[in-house]
Design a protein around this motif. Structure first.
Motif, PDB file in Angstrom:
ATOM      1  N   LYS A   1     -16.564   2.831 122.770  1.00 56.65           N
ATOM      2  CA  LYS A   1     -18.022   2.700 122.209  1.00 56.65           C
ATOM      3  C   LYS A   1     -18.954   3.212 123.339  1.00 56.65           C
ATOM      4  O   LYS A   1     -20.023   3.622 123.097  1.00 56.65           O
ATOM      5  CB  LYS A   1     -18.386   1.079 121.998  1.00 56.65           C
TER       6      LYS A   1
ATOM      7  N   LEU B   1     -18.766   6.782 123.328  1.00 57.51           N
ATOM      8  CA  LEU B   1     -19.470   7.529 122.221  1.00 57.51           C
ATOM      9  C   LEU B   1     -21.142   7.774 122.573  1.00 57.51           C
ATOM     10  O   LEU B   1     -21.706   8.529 122.197  1.00 57.51           O
ATOM     11  CB  LEU B   1     -19.036   6.886 120.878  1.00 57.51           C
ATOM     12  N   SER B   2     -21.647   6.391 122.833  1.00 60.74           N
ATOM     13  CA  SER B   2     -23.077   6.339 123.211  1.00 60.74           C
ATOM     14  C   SER B   2     -23.529   7.504 124.374  1.00 60.74           C
ATOM     15  O   SER B   2     -24.434   7.956 123.979  1.00 60.74           O
ATOM     16  CB  SER B   2     -23.320   4.973 123.647  1.00 60.74           C
ATOM     17  N   VAL B   3     -22.695   7.519 125.211  1.00 57.20           N
ATOM     18  CA  VAL B   3     -22.916   8.893 126.275  1.00 57.20           C
ATOM     19  C   VAL B   3     -22.956  10.073 125.831  1.00 57.20           C
ATOM     20  O   VAL B   3     -23.821  10.947 126.030  1.00 57.20           O
ATOM     21  CB  VAL B   3     -21.934   8.505 127.575  1.00 57.20           C
TER      22      VAL B   3
ATOM     23  N   GLU C   1     -25.618  11.175 124.118  1.00 59.69           N
ATOM     24  CA  GLU C   1     -26.930  11.177 124.775  1.00 59.69           C
ATOM     25  C   GLU C   1     -26.870  12.731 125.531  1.00 59.69           C
ATOM     26  O   GLU C   1     -26.267  12.700 126.486  1.00 59.69           O
ATOM     27  CB  GLU C   1     -26.862  10.206 125.819  1.00 59.69           C
TER      28      GLU C   1
ATOM     29  N   ASP D   1     -26.133   2.105 131.617  1.00 58.07           N
ATOM     30  CA  ASP D   1     -26.498   2.065 130.453  1.00 58.07           C
ATOM     31  C   ASP D   1     -25.432   0.928 129.922  1.00 58.07           C
ATOM     32  O   ASP D   1     -25.965   0.113 128.985  1.00 58.07           O
ATOM     33  CB  ASP D   1     -25.963   3.526 129.771  1.00 58.07           C
TER      34      ASP D   1
ATOM     35  N   GLU E   1     -27.823  -2.385 128.671  1.00 60.09           N
ATOM     36  CA  GLU E   1     -27.463  -3.202 127.423  1.00 60.09           C
ATOM     37  C   GLU E   1     -28.240  -4.336 127.450  1.00 60.09           C
ATOM     38  O   GLU E   1     -28.946  -4.979 126.723  1.00 60.09           O
ATOM     39  CB  GLU E   1     -25.824  -3.718 127.307  1.00 60.09           C
TER      40      GLU E   1
ATOM     41  N   LYS F   1     -31.885  -3.541 126.567  1.00 57.26           N
ATOM     42  CA  LYS F   1     -31.954  -3.257 124.944  1.00 57.26           C
ATOM     43  C   LYS F   1     -31.830  -4.325 124.076  1.00 57.26           C
ATOM     44  O   LYS F   1     -31.985  -4.640 122.904  1.00 57.26           O
ATOM     45  CB  LYS F   1     -30.991  -2.391 124.551  1.00 57.26           C
ATOM     46  N   GLY F   2     -31.172  -5.712 124.816  1.00 59.98           N
ATOM     47  CA  GLY F   2     -30.772  -6.752 124.035  1.00 59.98           C
ATOM     48  C   GLY F   2     -29.684  -6.904 123.364  1.00 59.98           C
ATOM     49  O   GLY F   2     -29.308  -7.620 122.355  1.00 59.98           O
ATOM     50  N   THR F   3     -28.700  -5.870 123.721  1.00 58.69           N
ATOM     51  CA  THR F   3     -27.607  -5.597 122.732  1.00 58.69           C
ATOM     52  C   THR F   3     -26.356  -6.427 123.479  1.00 58.69           C
ATOM     53  O   THR F   3     -25.417  -6.604 122.593  1.00 58.69           O
ATOM     54  CB  THR F   3     -26.968  -4.451 122.684  1.00 58.69           C
TER      55      THR F   3
END
Lengths: 395, 158
Positions: free
Chosen positions: A10, A13-15, A18, A193, A198, A201-203
């Motif tokens: 995960k 994938l996020s990186v 970007e 990140d 996190e 961003k509140g995740t």
């Protein structure tokens, strides 16, 4: 184990999505690093070549005709001037030569590193040396003595460095530098990140509410940072090798010009290590990456925001670069085995020794064991941070 | 609506579903079930969260929360910031989820929403539960209006 891989996937994938991060960690090292490393040297090579081939103006005051002829032979153009200091300062000429009371005084702009003026001064010095040798030879001949009397014996200097050290060239210094810089630079965006990012961003709350042990979340994030760190490092080394190869194959002339100068620079270089040497470099880099990643995650978890995390992690780079700066003077130090146990310093010394083929088993063992220990401590600290609500929810 | 914005809706659900022993066909089936319950279209599931509207994000967040079919689900101000259609879809979901025999605690400042979806009502004032009863009892307290019931209960308590 599965959860660790899921979390790492995960994060990666996020990186990957970007583009900015992907560009700075993977593309930039491949494309820009060779330019940064070899561009200025190549440019310098061109300048050296041009300076040697073309004739530059040199101001002269009271210089005899025979010396003027020698100067022309050395590809400089003598011009009569009045104030040597001023014309050199004003760049009207690259150098100036004054002959007065049996002394030749040579003016040039010699401060501020490699200047064109310095190269012209070298040409004039060469011309004066040639003239001096000529005069001495004539005077000796007039007295019936051969010029060989001035050279009663020959002096030869031979490089006794190890083969690996000779072959490594610039790499001997660059490999530790690149590994250290890119392990951190490549991992930092993901580390920030995955932790402070996190939080900001509140995740993170949703992830913490999922039925996954904290240690697995931590290891999953660490694995993602580790992968990006190594990818970035490989990209940088690939860029460096690529740049070195291009330089040697397509710009051989300019390279020769730089290397023939008095202060020759051994450019590019190639690692001439046995498989064990390469494995040692890889193991040292991996252990070092573990240490840096654990520190970055610990700092990232403590930070409240993305920016705060970056401001904590950036000084880490300075801390790691200091040992590399000292590495330049390592030859003057009597290296003790315990130096290899020092955090960061040990890794730099170990990498340098491996590249030069001088590492002993005791030194490498000390570095590996101590780095693993430091990494373990840093990871435990990160885990403790992750367990504390006042740290995780420090908003 | 805090959710990984660089993942697609499907990837978010796949990620969280994996932690609840849901794999392969079972996970796909559960994602399809949650998407169906929340009226999330396949095209939305394939979008990255950052490209979604607030309402769609909210649906993904709720789908994430119900993937493991919890017996009790707590929604806090779930319709805040949603447009009319998204709000309607969410209220429909609340009824549908309760219809599956689950318990749903719905926290809101909008009394009309509570009146529409709740079977039992509780009033909270300054962090304390000051009233609890069936919807019918609460409506009687407010002469058919839940907002009036809330105000009267607070006046009684004062």
């Amino acid at each position: 184990m599965n959860e660790i891989l899921i979390i790492a996937r995960k994060e990666l994938l996020s990186v990957v999505r970007e583009r900015r991060v992907l560009f700075t960690t993977i593309i930039l090292p491949i494309v820009i690093m060779p330019l940064l490393m070899f561009g200025p040297i190549l440019l310098f090579g061109n300048v050296v070549q041009q300076t040697q081939e073309s004739a530059q103006k040199v101001g002269v005051v009271g210089v005899p005709a025979v010396v003027l002829e020698e100067l022309r032979k050395a590809r400089v153009e003598p011009v009569e001037i009045a104030n040597p200091q001023q014309v050199v300062q004003n760049r009207e000429v690259e150098a100036a030569l004054v002959f007065e009371n049996g002394t030749y005084t040579l003016y040039g702009r010699l401060s501020g590193g490699a200047t064109q003026s310095a190269l012209v001064v070298q040409k004039v010095q060469g011309a004066l040396r040639a003239y001096k040798d000529q005069v001495v030879a004539e005077r000796l001949r007039a007295k019936g003595i051969g010029p060989e009397v001035l050279e009663p014996f020959k002096v030869e200097t031979k490089d006794a460095s190890r083969e690996q050290e000779k072959a490594a060239g610039l790499f001997a210094f660059l490999i530790p530098y690149f590994l250290i810089v890119f392990i951190q630079a490549g991992g930092m965006p993901v580390a920030v990140d995955a932790t402070a990012g996190e939080k900001e961003k509140g995740t993170l709350e949703a992830l913490l509410a999922a039925p996954v042990p904290l240690v697995q979340i931590l290891l999953g994030k660490g694995l993602a940072v580790f992968v990006m760190s190594l990818l970035s490092t490989f990209a940088a080394i690939a860029g460096l090798l690529l740049g070195g190869g291009v330089l040697r194959n397509f710009f051989a002339e300019q390279l020769q010009a730089v290397q023939d100068g008095e202060n020759s620079v051994q450019l590019g270089g190639a690692l001439a290590l046995d498989p064990l040497g390469y494995l040692s470099i890889a193991l040292t880099a991996v252990l070092f990456a573990l240490l840096v990643i654990a520190i970055m995650i610990s700092l990232g978890l403590y930070a409240r925001t993305f920016k705060e995390a970056q401001s904590y992690m950036s000084p880490l780079m300075l801390v790691m670069i200091v040992p590399i700066l000292f590495l330049q003077f390592s030859d003057f130090l009597q290296l003790q085995d315990w130096y290899f146990a020092l955090p960061f310093v040990g890794v730099v010394l170990a990498l340098d020794s491996i590249v030069k083929g001088a590492a002993t088993a005791a030194q490498l063992g000390t570095t590996w064991a101590s780095t693993l220990l430091y990494a373990g401590l840093a990871l435990y600290l990160a885990y403790r941070n992750f367990q504390r609500e006042d740290v995780v929810f420090r908003n | 609506m805090r959710v990984y914005d660089r993942l697609t809706g499907y990837e978010v659900l796949d990620f969280f579903g994996s932690f609840y022993d849901l794999w392969g066909p079972k996970l796909r089936e559960r994602i399809a079930w949650a998407a169906d319950l929340l009226h999330i279209e396949q095209s939305v599931l394939n979008k990255q969260v950052k490209d979604m509207s607030t309402g769609m994000r909210q649906k993904i967040v709720i789908a994430r929360a119900i993937l493991h079919q919890p017996q009790v689900l707590l929604l806090d101000e779930a319709t805040a910031g949603l447009d009319v259609f998204a709000r309607r879809a969410l209220l429909d979901f609340v009824r549908a989820y309760v219809g599956l025999g689950k318990t749903l605690v719905y926290s809101t400042h909008v009394m009309s929403e509570a009146q529409e979806v709740c079977d039992r009502v509780g009033f909270v004032d300054k962090g304390l539960l000051v009233y609890e009863g069936s919807l019918q009892e609460a409506l009687e307290l407010g002469s058919g209006n839940l907002e009036r019931a809330f105000i009267r209960r607070l006046e009684q308590a004062a």
